[in-house]
Each structure stands twice: as structure tokens, then as C-alpha cells.
Design an enzyme around this catalytic site. Structure first.
Site, PDB file in Angstrom:
ATOM      1  N   ASN A  25      43.110  -6.574  52.738  1.00 12.99           N
ATOM      2  CA  ASN A  25      43.049  -7.332  53.989  1.00 12.99           C
ATOM      3  C   ASN A  25      42.021  -8.459  53.856  1.00 12.99           C
ATOM      4  O   ASN A  25      41.169  -8.438  52.964  1.00 12.99           O
ATOM      5  CB  ASN A  25      42.678  -6.380  55.132  1.00 12.99           C
ATOM      6  CG  ASN A  25      42.859  -7.008  56.489  1.00 12.99           C
ATOM      7  OD1 ASN A  25      43.760  -7.806  56.694  1.00 12.99           O
ATOM      8  ND2 ASN A  25      41.997  -6.664  57.429  1.00 12.99           N
ATOM      9  N   ASN A  49      39.303  -9.226  55.122  1.00 13.59           N
ATOM     10  CA  ASN A  49      37.865  -8.953  55.149  1.00 13.59           C
ATOM     11  C   ASN A  49      37.394  -8.062  54.005  1.00 13.59           C
ATOM     12  O   ASN A  49      36.214  -7.729  53.935  1.00 13.59           O
ATOM     13  CB  ASN A  49      37.472  -8.308  56.485  1.00 13.59           C
ATOM     14  CG  ASN A  49      38.151  -6.966  56.723  1.00 13.59           C
ATOM     15  OD1 ASN A  49      38.933  -6.487  55.903  1.00 13.59           O
ATOM     16  ND2 ASN A  49      37.854  -6.354  57.850  1.00 13.59           N
ATOM     17  N   LYS A  50      38.288  -7.677  53.097  1.00 19.84           N
ATOM     18  CA  LYS A  50      37.909  -6.761  52.022  1.00 19.84           C
ATOM     19  C   LYS A  50      37.214  -7.505  50.887  1.00 19.84           C
ATOM     20  O   LYS A  50      37.142  -8.724  50.857  1.00 19.84           O
ATOM     21  CB  LYS A  50      39.134  -6.007  51.507  1.00 19.84           C
ATOM     22  CG  LYS A  50      39.773  -5.105  52.567  1.00 19.84           C
ATOM     23  CD  LYS A  50      38.788  -4.085  53.113  1.00 19.84           C
ATOM     24  CE  LYS A  50      39.421  -3.048  54.023  1.00 19.84           C
ATOM     25  NZ  LYS A  50      39.900  -3.604  55.302  1.00 19.84           N
ATOM     26  N   ILE A  51      36.742  -6.742  49.913  1.00 20.32           N
ATOM     27  CA  ILE A  51      35.911  -7.321  48.845  1.00 20.32           C
ATOM     28  C   ILE A  51      36.686  -8.338  48.025  1.00 20.32           C
ATOM     29  O   ILE A  51      36.135  -9.342  47.580  1.00 20.32           O
ATOM     30  CB  ILE A  51      35.294  -6.203  47.984  1.00 20.32           C
ATOM     31  CG1 ILE A  51      34.156  -6.748  47.130  1.00 20.32           C
ATOM     32  CG2 ILE A  51      36.337  -5.467  47.178  1.00 20.32           C
ATOM     33  CD1 ILE A  51      33.240  -5.681  46.582  1.00 20.32           C
ATOM     34  N   ILE A  52      37.984  -8.098  47.798  1.00 26.83           N
ATOM     35  CA  ILE A  52      38.900  -9.148  47.385  1.00 26.83           C
ATOM     36  C   ILE A  52      40.120  -9.069  48.308  1.00 26.83           C
ATOM     37  O   ILE A  52      40.386  -8.024  48.894  1.00 26.83           O
ATOM     38  CB  ILE A  52      39.330  -9.059  45.904  1.00 26.83           C
ATOM     39  CG1 ILE A  52      40.179  -7.820  45.639  1.00 26.83           C
ATOM     40  CG2 ILE A  52      38.137  -9.150  44.980  1.00 26.83           C
ATOM     41  CD1 ILE A  52      40.820  -7.797  44.260  1.00 26.83           C
TER      42      ILE A  52
END
Length: 375
Positions: free
Chosen positions: A189, A191-194
Site C-alpha cells: 500500500n 504508506n508501506k516501506i515500499i
């Protein structure tokens, strides 16, 4: 005039995303087929290792839904689920008309409490139905108590779905999250780290399971020359453009993990001698967190609300911790096992800006608010 907004965890481009997107346009693979999907899956399988077979999907939620399907979860089946999580962990249980049974957290990792898990399993067995699955989460990037949870899963012969939506790159005893469950999922998603803008993967342990997941994710088309369908399928496949973004993002993953962990170190320096605030951190060296989000616990709820308001006034985004499922209106009628530690954490906690693109100026603004308000 307000300064530019500091977001909690925004997307951060910087690799070869545009190159791979251009490849998709140049080859006219603007669909749910193409080399970006194949290469993204192969790269993730190489990264994860440990007999990991990856199916790229439209979301982490879709991955959990397919995991439940692969485990033959049906109407009325019990599925045990960590309560302290985002609602996407639990909703797929209801998609299948199964019955969620929620389990509280323990205080070291904030993840599924082994004692409460075993209590919930015994309850289900007394009702005449052993649970079909256990969904455990690595919350905010912190690995769950892997040894204890897997020991209980083996004892009762109940498969584990590992929700590592937030934990790409995190490790337990040197082994990557996403490789512990009978089935595992990771989210990409925004907002995730990638990110792939939206998307996720299902990680299975055999080629047959991967093929089954792919079959279900592409409308369950029978092996016929015409369109024939014998069971319900879904439109869950990741598209070739999203996978191109993922390929570029994956090339920068290790740097992004390093940057998230540096954010955590930054917060640690601010709060280390403060009795009013506690930074959520790994309990010992067995746990290696990507610190997707740095989170704090405030000793006083009034202080928490005042701090959140002061951040907002300074154009800095913060967020409450996940509201546990057993406290959600949607899920309050279902069984819950534990002492409501997760509810206590929800009442006391905040998520702080943790993006990989935080500048020194952003950190200075955050530090000023924290140091002025928490004393």
C-alpha cells in the site's frame, strides 16, 4: 504561513520506477500480464528465500482472502485472529462467512499472546470445531513471538497465516518475516516501506499452492479454450504497471529499512531519559524490526491528546494506534481472549512520522514539538 506538511509515512520514489513503467508502455503490456509482474515475483522470491513462492496481487487484503481460500475456510469455520491490527487482517474472514475469534497482545512485541491463543483454541475445540487457521501479525514491523506461536500451531495442527503487511525486511532470529507462516502476506500500500501504489503478495510454500492462488486471483478460469468457470474466483492480480513501480522500489529496500531504523534511533535519543514517554522497541536481539512506524506510549492520556494537537498545529501528521478489532463496532459481538492490553495500548499510543524521506529540517521540527511538550 505554515511550513510544508510532514506526513506520517508517504510514498518515496527514487529507484528505477519510471524505467520499468516505460517498459510496460513501450511493450504495450498495460494489463495483468507482463514482464514486470514476472520479474517482481522472481525478485521477491530470491529476497525471501526459504521456499517462498510469490503471487503478486492487487492488495494485502486480497492476499489474506486467498490464503483463507487455500486453507478451505468456509461458512461457520472458526479463524483465530490477532485483535491489535488494521481491519484488513480480519475482514476477509467475514468475506467467507467464517467466525473470527480475537486474541489479545502480549506486552513485549504487541503481537499475539501465546497464552491467550491457546485459551482461544481450547474454547473452539469445546464448541466442537477446531479452528481452520491462525492469523498472526507483525505489528508496525515488529516480528511476533514466532517460536511460541508456531509451537502452539504445530501442537494443535492449525496452519498459520502470517500477516507481515507492515514487516517487509524485519527478521526473527535472522530469518525474514514472510517466511514463517504456512501462508504469508505482505502489503505494498502507498504508506508501506515500499509501495506499488496499491498491492500485495501472497507467499506460499509450494508451486502447487502458488498455482492455486493464481487460478483464484484470475477469476478461476477452467483449462478450456472457451471461458468456463466451476468455482468462484476474483479479479485480484497485480497489474504490470504497479509491478513496475514495485521493481524500482525493491531495488531501494535495504536503504529504506536503514532509514526507518535511523528514524527510530532519532526518537530514542529524544525520549531516552523521559519518564512520561516510552518508545516501542525490540525486546531483545532476536527481534529485528524495520520500524515501519515509530510509535510511542504516553503515560497520561491528556498529554497524548495535547501532543497530538500540538503536532497538528505545526503541520505534522501523527496517528492513533490501531483500534483493536474486539473494540470495533463491526466485531464487538465476537469472542475475545486476553486482558485488553491492546485496548490499553490504543488508549495511550501515537504513531510518529516515520517516512524514509524525513530531512534533518523535518526532524528538527518534530524534535522541537516533542521536547517542548513532553517534560
Amino acid at each position: 504561513m505554515k511550513e510544508e506538511k510532514i506526513w506520517l509515512s508517504p510514498p518515496h520514489m527514487g529507484g528505477n520506477e519510471l524505467k520499468y513503467i516505460k517498459d510496460a508502455f513501450d511493450t504495450n503490456w498495460i494489463s495483468q500480464y507482463g514482464s514486470n509482474i514476472d520479474e517482481f515475483e522472481r525478485s521477491l522470491e530470491h529476497y525471501l528465500g526459504k521456499t517462498s513462492y510469490v503471487t503478486a496481487l492487487s492488495s494485502g487484503t486480497a492476499a489474506i482472502h486467498l490464503a483463507l481460500r487455500l486453507l478451505n475456510v468456509e461458512d461457520g469455520d472458526f479463524v483465530i485472529c490477532q485483535s491489535f491490527t488494521f481491519v484488513a487482517t480480519a475482514n476477509p474472514i467475514l468475506y467467507l462467512n467464517a467466525v473470527p475469534v480475537f486474541v489479545d497482545s502480549e506486552n513485549q512485541t504487541w503481537n499475539m499472546c501465546p497464552d491467550a491463543l491457546e485459551e482461544s483454541i481450547k474454547y473452539c475445540i469445546r464448541q466442537g470445531k477446531k479452528p481452520k487457521a491462525i492469523i498472526t501479525v507483525s505489528l508496525y514491523g515488529m516480528p511476533f513471538k514466532v517460536d511460541e506461536i508456531l509451537q502452539i500451531s504445530r501442537k494443535y495442527e492449525i496452519p498459520v497465516i502470517e500477516d507481515s503487511a507492515e514487516a517487509l525486511g524485519s527478521k526473527y532470529k535472522g530469518q525474514l518475516c514472510g517466511t514463517f507462516g504456512d501462508l504469508s502476506i505482505i502489503s505494498f500500500n502507498g504508506n508501506k516501506i515500499i509501495t506499488t501504489a496499491g498491492g500485495g503478495i501472497l507467499i506460499s510454500r509450494s508451486p502447487d499452492a502458488k498455482n492455486r492462488a493464481l487460478f483464484l486471483a484470475t477469476q478461476a478460469k477452467d483449462n478450456e479454450e472457451f471461458y468456463s468457470h466451476s468455482e468462484v474466483g476474483y479479479n485480484y492480480r497485480m497489474d504490470n504497471i504497479a509491478a513496475g513501480i514495485g521493481r524500482g522500489q525493491l531495488e531501494t529496500l535495504e536503504k529504506k529499512i536503514e532509514q526507518r531504523r535511523k528514524n527510530h534511533d532519532f526518537y530514542q535519543q529524544i525520549v531516552k531519559n523521559n519518564d512520561h514517554i516510552e518508545l516501542f522497541s525490540a525486546p531483545d536481539s532476536d527481534f529485528y524490526s524495520n520500524y515501519w512506524l515509530s510509535t510511542i506510549i504516553l503515560k497520561n492520556n491528556l498529554v497524548k491528546e495535547k501532543l497530538k494537537e500540538k503536532f497538528s498545529q505545526n503541520n505534522i501528521e501523527t496517528r492513533y494506534l490501531w483500534k483493536p478489532m474486539h473494540l470495533q463496532p463491526l466485531y464487538k459481538r465476537y469472542k475475545f481472549f486476553g486482558n485488553n492490553l491492546s485496548g490499553t495500548l490504543f488508549d495511550a499510543g501515537l504513531c510518529l512520522p516515520s517516512g524514509t524521506n524525513l530531512t534533518d529540517h523535518c526532524r528538527a521540527r518534530i524534535s522541537e514539538v516533542l521536547q517542548n511538550e513532553i517534560h
